[in-house]
Enzyme design. Structure first.
Site, short mmCIF file in Angstrom:
data_model
loop_
_atom_site.label_atom_id
_atom_site.label_comp_id
_atom_site.label_asym_id
_atom_site.label_seq_id
_atom_site.Cartn_x
_atom_site.Cartn_y
_atom_site.Cartn_z
N GLU A 81 0.82 -1.21 0.00
CA GLU A 81 0.00 0.00 0.00
C GLU A 81 0.85 1.27 0.00
OE1 GLU A 81 -2.54 -3.15 0.39
OE2 GLU A 81 -0.83 -2.73 1.72
N ALA A 84 -10.38 -0.62 3.15
CA ALA A 84 -9.92 0.56 3.88
C ALA A 84 -9.00 0.18 5.03
CB ALA A 84 -11.12 1.37 4.39
N ASP A 85 -9.19 -1.01 5.57
CA ASP A 85 -8.33 -1.48 6.66
C ASP A 85 -6.86 -1.57 6.26
OD1 ASP A 85 -11.02 -2.67 6.40
OD2 ASP A 85 -10.69 -3.31 8.46
N TYR A 86 -6.60 -1.69 4.96
CA TYR A 86 -5.23 -1.85 4.47
C TYR A 86 -4.53 -0.51 4.25
CZ TYR A 86 -6.88 -6.55 3.12
OH TYR A 86 -7.42 -7.81 3.10
N PRO A 145 -0.61 1.36 6.19
CA PRO A 145 0.79 1.46 5.78
C PRO A 145 1.05 2.66 4.86
CG PRO A 145 0.04 -0.80 5.63
CD PRO A 145 -1.18 0.03 5.90
N HIS A 175 -11.10 -6.27 7.62
CA HIS A 175 -11.80 -5.98 6.37
C HIS A 175 -13.07 -5.16 6.59
CE1 HIS A 175 -9.40 -9.60 5.50
NE2 HIS A 175 -9.39 -9.20 4.25
#
Length: 346
Positions: free
Chosen positions: A68, A92-94, A97, A137
Site C-alpha cells: 500500500e 480501507a483497513d489496508y 501502511p 476488512h
C-alpha cells in the site's frame, strides 16, 4: 450539479455506477490511470474495475504488488507529474501502511511547493462492515482522514451519487479519499437492517445517467424533509435511518452528508435551526468519530435553537467484532431508542 449530463439513464447498483464513472473519465481524459491490487485482469475484489483493462490496456489499468505504501507513493508521483491516478486500496483497513504517504506527501504537496505541484489523486476503497470481514476488512477510518488538512473525504450512499461524486473527485486537483460502503454495493437491503441473512440483496439499484455528470463535492442532500428532528448520516447509515424513521413514524429530516470534507455546514445549520433537534448516526467508533466534530459544529452554530441535547448513535469503542458485527452496527433498536429519547418532550 452537472455540465454535460446525458439524458440516457440505466439501472445501476453502486458497483456498476463506480465502474461507469471510471469508464467515462478514462474515455474523456487520457491522463486518468487506474491502479491497485487485482484491479486489472481480475477486475477488483468487488469487480468495480471489471472490463477496464481490456478496454484501455495494461498501461492505464494495471495491477500492483501488495504494498500500500508503494501504491500510494507511485500515485503521488504520477499526480505530481501531471497524471490523474485512481489507486484502489482493496479494503480501507489496508490503508494504514500508506498513511505517511497520504498525510506527509499527498495532503501537503500543494502547500509545500507553493502551488507548483499538486496531487490530483482519488483513492478508492471499500469501507465498513456487512460481509463478516472482521477486524481486517470492516473498519471505518474516515475520522482519521477528516483530521488531515489538504485532503477531501467522500462517502456516497446511492449509485447516482457514487458516480457523480467519483467523477467530481477525479476532476479535483487535490487528493480525495473516496470511501465506498460495501454493505450497499449491490443496493439497499430489503426488510430488517439488523439481519445478516439478508446481507447481499440483489436490489436493482437506481437510475444513473450513462454519460458524464458531476455531484459537486461539499454539497449535502436532504433525502427526507421533516420538521421535528434533523438526522445527520452518511453511507449505509442513511438507509438505516430512513427505515427506522419510517417504522417509528417520526417527522425527521434526514441529511446525507455525502462529503465529510468539505462539509456542507450551511445545509446542516439551516435544518437544525428549523427542527431544534439533532441526531448523528455513523458506523465508526464513537470516540473521536466524525460525529464528535458534527456535534461540536451544531452546538457552536445552533445552540440557541436546540430544544434537546444532541444524540449520537455510533459503533462501539471496541475492536471490530467478527461474529457480532450486526450487533456492532447502529441498527433499528439503538436508533429507535435514541429517537424516543430526543423526542420525549415533544
Amino acid at each position: 450539479m452537472s455540465d454535460t449530463m446525458t439524458d440516457t439513464t440505466t439501472r445501476m447498483n453502486m458497483i456498476q455506477a463506480i465502474n461507469s464513472a471510471l469508464d467515462v473519465m478514462m474515455a474523456r481524459d487520457a491522463d486518468v490511470v487506474v491502479m491497485g491490487e487485482d484491479v486489472g485482469y481480475f477486475g477488483g475484489v468487488f469487480r468495480a474495475t471489471a472490463g477496464l483493462q481490456a478496454k484501455y490496456g495494461k498501461t492505464r489499468v494495471f495491477d500492483t504488488p501488495i504494498t500500500e505504501t508503494g501504491i500510494m507513493g507511485v500515485a503521488i508521483g504520477m499526480g505530481a507529474y501531471g497524471l490523474r491516478p485512481v489507486p484502489e486500496i482493496q479494503f480501507a483497513d489496508y490503508i494504514y501502511p500508506a498513511l505517511d504517504q497520504l498525510v506527509s506527501e499527498a495532503a501537503r504537496l500543494r502547500y509545500r511547493s507553493a502551488g507548483e505541484f499538486t496531487a490530483p489523486i482519488t483513492i478508492r476503497s471499500p469501507y465498513g462492515g456487512g460481509i463478516f470481514g472482521g477486524q481486517t476488512h470492516s473498519q471505518s477510518p474516515e475520522g482519521i482522514f477528516t483530521h488531515v488538512s489538504g485532503m477531501k473525504t467522500v462517502i456516497p450512499s446511492t449509485p447516482y451519487d457514487a458516480k457523480g461524486l467519483l467523477i467530481a473527485a477525479i476532476e479535483d486537483n487535490d487528493p480525495v479519499l473516496f470511501l465506498e460502503p460495501k454493505r450497499i454495493y449491490n443496493g439497499p437491503f430489503n426488510g430488517h437492517w439488523d439481519r445478516p441473512a439478508e446481507n447481499w440483496s440483489k436490489h436493482p439499484g437506481g437510475d444513473v445517467p450513462t454519460g458524464h455528470y458531476r455531484v459537486d463535492l461539499g454539497t449535502a442532500a436532504v433525502v427526507r424533509a421533516g420538521e421535528a428532528l434533523t438526522i445527520l448520516a452518511y453511507g449505509t447509515m442513511v438507509h438505516v435511518c430512513a427505515k427506522v424513521v419510517e417504522e417509528e413514524g417520526v417527522d425527521a429530516e434526514i441529511i446525507d452528508l455525502r462529503t465529510l470534507v468539505p462539509l456542507d455546514i450551511a445545509t446542516i445549520e439551516a435544518s437544525v435551526r428549523k427542527t431544534g433537534r439533532c441526531m448523528i448516526v455513523h458506523e465508526a467508533t464513537r470516540t473521536s468519530g466524525f460525529g464528535a466534530e458534527l456535534s461540536a459544529l451544531v452546538q457552536e452554530r445552533c445552540f440557541y435553537h436546540l430544544e434537546a441535547p444532541i444524540e449520537r448513535v455510533t459503533g462501539f469503542d471496541t475492536p471490530y467484532p467478527h461474529s457480532l458485527e450486526w450487533a456492532y452496527f447502529p441498527g433499528p433498536v439503538r436508533i429507535g431508542q435514541a429517537l424516543k429519547k430526543i423526542m420525549k418532550d415533544v
